[in-house]
Design an enzyme around this catalytic site. Structure first.
Site, short mmCIF file in Angstrom:
data_model
loop_
_atom_site.label_atom_id
_atom_site.label_comp_id
_atom_site.label_asym_id
_atom_site.label_seq_id
_atom_site.Cartn_x
_atom_site.Cartn_y
_atom_site.Cartn_z
CG ASP A 25 -1.95 -1.12 1.19
OD1 ASP A 25 -1.92 -1.94 0.25
OD2 ASP A 25 -2.76 -1.22 2.13
CD GLU A 73 -7.24 -0.14 2.92
OE1 GLU A 73 -6.14 -0.01 3.48
OE2 GLU A 73 -8.33 0.06 3.48
CE LYS A 130 -3.54 -4.29 1.17
NZ LYS A 130 -4.25 -3.51 2.17
CE LYS A 133 -8.26 -0.70 7.02
NZ LYS A 133 -8.22 0.51 6.17
CB THR A 159 0.23 2.24 8.61
OG1 THR A 159 -0.96 1.55 9.02
CG2 THR A 159 -0.15 3.46 7.83
CB CYS A 163 -2.19 -2.60 5.33
SG CYS A 163 -3.86 -1.90 5.18
CD GLN A 203 3.76 -14.19 22.80
OE1 GLN A 203 3.27 -15.21 23.26
NE2 GLN A 203 3.03 -13.24 22.23
C1 C5J Z 1 -3.09 0.66 5.50
C2 C5J Z 1 -4.82 1.91 6.60
N1 C5J Z 1 -2.59 0.46 4.29
N2 C5J Z 1 -3.99 2.37 7.53
N3 C5J Z 1 -4.36 1.15 5.58
O1 C5J Z 1 -2.43 0.46 6.49
O2 C5J Z 1 -6.00 2.18 6.63
#
Ligand code: C5J
Length: 230
Positions: A25, A73, A130, A133, A159, A163, A203
């Protein structure tokens, strides 16, 4: 060809012929002013730090002939693939589908939906559109990876906690080894970026690994690595 990579929680070996770089994205809607990210009230300049390291990794992966996948996205122009619960969030003038300076927000085919010029896909590099996310949700990504016999994903993009994290969790549940290059990811919230990376590698690597782009670049061979799968 196998490479050894420094990573947390532990170093690991990757078979490059069975590894793909996936860039999540890196769209104008998230990284530039006037898009979806800003409509949600975010400071989009916080994502800029990931562009240069991503570009270096993209160039090196192209040189090494890795499989490279880009994701975006976004939604169909009639929004028939966007759940009402997703559309209805935020002020009406700032919602998905509303007109903005880069076209309709988060709508496929609009300028804002496209990938930033610095990381633009080369001809032949698959782009996964897509609606959610996660990059596996309602896409053909799993089929594409299966047909290329991919077992490891090297993950960059934005981010970190949304996503990128969702895709890593989806990939991990599908049996993929997911390695996130931390400095090639970014968030509007620096503490979420750190927490997002920490959650992946905690973990014993509950969702995957976190590595630095420099360590990945050093580990990559300069020559072609993608071979026919025996
Ligand atoms: C992504 C969002 N790509 N933050 N989308 O992380 O809405």
């Amino acid at each position: 060809m196998k490479i050894a990579l420094e990573a947390e929680p532990a170093p690991l070996e990757i078979d490059l012929a069975r590894a793909a770089l996936i860039i999540i994205d890196m769209q104008r809607d998230f990284l530039e002013a006037g898009g979806f990210g800003e409509a949600l009230g975010n400071d989009v300049s916080r994502l800029a730090a990931a562009i240069a390291p991503c570009r270096k990794v993209l160039d090196a992966a192209r040189h090494a002939r890795m499989l490279i996948i880009h994701t975006r996205e976004g939604h169909r122009p009639d929004l028939s693939d966007a759940p009402r619960a997703k559309i209805e969030r935020g002020a009406p003038s700032m919602r998905i589908g509303a007109p903005g300076p880069m076209g309709r927000i988060l709508v496929r085919g609009e300028p804002g939906h496209d990938i930033i010029p610095e990381l633009y896909p080369a001809p032949g590099e698959p782009v996964i559109d897509k609606p959610g996310k996660g990059a596996f949700y309602q896409t053909d990504l799993a089929l594409l990876l299966q047909n290329h016999a991919i077992e490891t994903l090297v993950v960059c993009g934005v981010t970190t906690e949304v996503c990128v994290n969702t895709t890593v969790r989806e990939g991990n549940d599908r049996g993929l080894r997911c390695i996130v290059l931390g400095d090639c990811c970014a968030s509007y919230f620096p503490h979420f970026h750190e927490a997002g990376l920490a959650m992946i590698k905690a973990q014993g690597g509950i969702f995957g690994w976190v590595a630095k782009s420099q360590d990945f670049l050093v580990a990559l061979p300069a020559s072609e690595c993608r071979q026919a799968i025996a």
